[in-house]
Design an enzyme around this catalytic site. Structure first.
Site: not given
Ligand code: NOJ
Ligand code: CA
Length: 687
Positions: A184, A467, A491
């Site tokens: 990421e 992940e 995100e």
């Molecule tokens: C990382 C993920 O990419 C995201 O989509 C998720 O909301 C959070 N982890 C919590 O699981």
């Molecule tokens: Ca993530």
């Protein structure tokens, strides 16, 4: 001496000289074998030099990979030679067209010429390593096989010696390997010699304008391959090790993934190259009827905006009543699924540190799972399960079978998994009962990710992994492996301290991360500034660009990521998200420049509709686009969503123009993209 004897002597001497000459020639010109692609554009040479195997590659008569080493070093195996002879050679050809159960395109032609080389120790005639080359018109793949042996049952790989000698210091787009936050990161654009160790897919452009993507296909029970830059523009395979430094362990026979090199004359051709899929094995799941791409909404963005919490308490997001609201919304607008994160025990406290506390079967008290799945089913919507593990995979594996059985019994068709943890943080217990810590990208986790896909398939569940391990085309073999994250997604715009994803991020992803396979980027944020919730963060695009991403960033699972209320307030642009399909008959790239812009059109698999998505970086652009992909002689209605007058991502991101036009395949349209903007169009038959 009789005449006959003299003749015999002369004959013997001549034979000796011929043999000597042949031996010398062999020294100067090491034994080499060529293999051409079906149209002869790609030529691979395999050669032995001083007992060491090498290969090189030509494309349209130019060398693109110079003489590059092949092979391995094994640990604790003194039988494995470091000098080889060539044993049997076998040549094959293959030409078949196969259909994807779902995908970015329906039919794919798999046409290659193959050379299998068996390597033996110098002094013995038994194969100890096979190298298989498959040469396509648009690239190649090669893989190694350690065959079964009498004396040894298993091997430990200490190092893979594979090299990619790129000859020149090409332009490169990459992310560094061995970083805390997995894949990421924003992509680096620069030169090959600026790379230290990169993840794949690694994208390159030569001075003469040839595009290359180096990656791997069918990463199964092996360590992920990263690429280390050596001197003279040579890349060397760098396998992500176990905690004890060993790269790969395996019982013979052991197969490596395919090492792949895609070659293209334009960046768009990288997107429409199906080399990675072709090198994977055909579908192993007998019945695929239950596997369905779809669109979803979910209790998700509100967490990232910190409007509610994953953890229990007064601000808990995953309550029965909140979930019902999302189900109502999904049902009203025709979404297939509702993702609910934070539904299960384990989120309270530091869940990244305490992943062992997660239960994958026990719901929080205020989340009445039976009631919710019933409510959803009555409205023709299904729940999407969420399994965040915090990287505690032992805890997850213990519950996996029970959890997936439960989900199946509840009618849950898809599960989003998650492995939030950093660096070498994944606990396993070794043979001596001691804890060891592994990374997300070594063999231990490659096995884990596959185990989840297998267990899911047994329970008719589709997987969307966050992940994850990088995509290497395994969706062909296991089509329930639908989508994954594995890059900086939407995100980051909600909370990243570096200001979120810059406008060019999504103009790089299609030529890097997405060459591996689909990505769950989660587009569709309409409240781009979310000033109420997070005044210091924002999405760095225009509204029209958010729509275009549904076409540009391929995924069989696409989320409408924003809060339902933000869509209800903007129903006109929302129509595009409602209309856009997720399963395609065909894909064409109309124009592209990596990191600058890309325009893609895709044909719906279930109708005559075509969709266009065009995006740009921080620069505004105008394109003239020929609609010659549309069926000749037909009229289409074009519903056009474009950046409005004076729109730009920074100061005027919301302004969008929505208009309709009648077009044919002779029409030329002008796309006007604002700085950080985009355009989305639906073309449907008009009579
Ligand atoms: C990382 C993920 O990419 C995201 O989509 C998720 O909301 C959070 N982890 C919590 O699981
Ligand atoms: Ca993530």
């Amino acid at each position: 001496m009789k005449i006959i004897d003299i003749r015999k002597k002369i004959f013997q001497s001549v034979t000796l000289i011929v043999i000597l000459v042949l031996l010398c020639v062999q020294d100067v010109y090491p034994q080499s074998n060529e293999i051409l692609s079906p149209n002869e554009n790609v030529k691979v040479k395999f050669l032995m030099d001083d007992g060491i195997p090498y290969y090189s590659v030509e494309y349209s008569g130019n060398i693109i990979i110079g003489k590059s080493k092949l092979g391995f070093e094994l640990k604790d195996n003194t039988n494995f030679p470091n000098r080889f002879s060539v044993g049997n050679l076998e040549r094959n050809s293959f030409d078949e067209t196969w259909n994807q159960p779902w995908g970015e395109v329906k039919s794919i032609r798999n046409n290659y010429n193959q050379l299998t080389v068996e390597l033996t120790p110098i002094d013995k005639n038994k194969c100890v390593l096979k190298i298989i080359f498959r040469v396509y018109d648009y690239g190649l793949g090669f893989r190694y096989e350690f065959p079964e042996e009498d004396e040894v049952n298993s091997i430990k790989i200490a190092d893979e010696l594979t090299e990619f000698n790129l000859i020149e210091n090409h332009n490169a787009w990459w992310i560094d390997a061995y970083q805390e936050n997995r894949y990421e990161y924003l992509y680096n654009s620069g030169y090959l010699n600026e790379i230290k160790i990169a993840h794949t897919p690694l994208t390159l452009k030569t001075k003469s304008g040839t595009y290359l993507s180096i990656h791997e296909a069918a990463l199964v029970d092996f360590a992920s391959m990263t690429l280390e830059v050596k001197e003279n523009n040579v890349l060397k395979a760098n396998l992500v090790p176990w905690s004890d430094g060993v790269k790969v362990v395996g019982s013979l026979p052991v197969k490596s993934p395919w090492r792949t090199i895609e070659v293209a004359d334009s960046p768009g051709e990288l997107i429409t190259s199906y080399l990675i899929l072709n090198l994977n094995e055909p579908n192993k799941l007998k019945d695929t009827e239950w596997i369905k791409p779809g669109k979803y909404v979910g209790i998700w963005w509100e967490y990232h905006l910190d409007k509610s919490t994953w953890s229990s308490g007064a601000r808990h997001g995953a309550t029965t009543s909140n979930t019902k609201k999302y189900i109502d919304f999904a049902s009203k607008y025709g979404f297939d699924g509702v993702l609910v994160e934070g539904w299960n025990y384990g989120w309270d406290g530091d869940w990244i540190k305490n992943g062992e506390n997660f239960s994958f079967t026990k719901a929080y008290e205020d989340f009445d799972i039976k009631e919710i799945v019933k409510y959803a089913a009555e409205r023709n919507v299904s729940l999407i399960g969420h399994n965040e593990t915090g990287g505690a995979v032992l805890n997850y594996e213990e519950q996996l079978s029970d959890a997936f059985k439960l989900y199946n019994s509840l009618g849950i068709k898809a599960v989003k998994t998650g492995y939030v943890n950093y660096g070498r943080s994944i606990k396993r217990i070794d043979e001596n009962g001691k804890p060891q810590f592994e990374t997300h990208h070594g063999q231990f986790m490659v096995r884990h990710y596959q185990k989840v896909v297998d267990e899911a398939a047994m329970n008719k569940i589709m997987i969307n992994a966050h992940e994850p391990i990088k995509a290497t085309g395994l969706r062909r073999t296991y089509p329930n492996m639908l989508s994954r994250e594995g890059a900086r997604g939407q995100e980051f715009n909600a909370w990243s301290p570096d200001g979120g994803n810059p406008p060019d991020h999504t103009t790089i992803l299609p030529f890097t991360r997405l060459l591996g396979g689909p990505m769950d980027f989660t587009p569709g944020i309409f409240d781009l500034l979310f000033e109420k919730e997070k005044p210091n963060n924002r999405v760095n695009t225009t509204l029209a660009k958010q729509l275009a991403l549904y076409v540009v960033l391929y995924s069989p699972l696409q989320m409408a990521a924003d809060l339902p209320g933000n869509y209800e307030k903007n129903l006109k642009p929302f129509k595009f998200i409602i209309d856009v399909p997720v399963d395609w008959e065909d894909t064409k790239v109309l124009n592209a420049s990596i990191g600058d812009y890309v325009t893609i059109v895709r044909k719906d698999r279930n109708s005559d509709d075509w969709y266009l998505g065009s995006i740009t970086d921080e620069n505004k652009r105008t394109f003239e686009i020929k609609l010659d992909f549309l069926e000749p002689g037909k009229k289409y209605k074009a519903e056009i969503y474009s950046d409005g007058k004076d729109a730009d991502w920074e100061n005027n991101p919301y302004r969008i123009d929505i208009e309709e036009k009648i077009v044919t395949n002779k029409t030329i349209i002008e796309l006007k993209l604002a700085a950080g903007g985009g355009q989305a169009i639906r073309f449907s038959l008009y009579d």
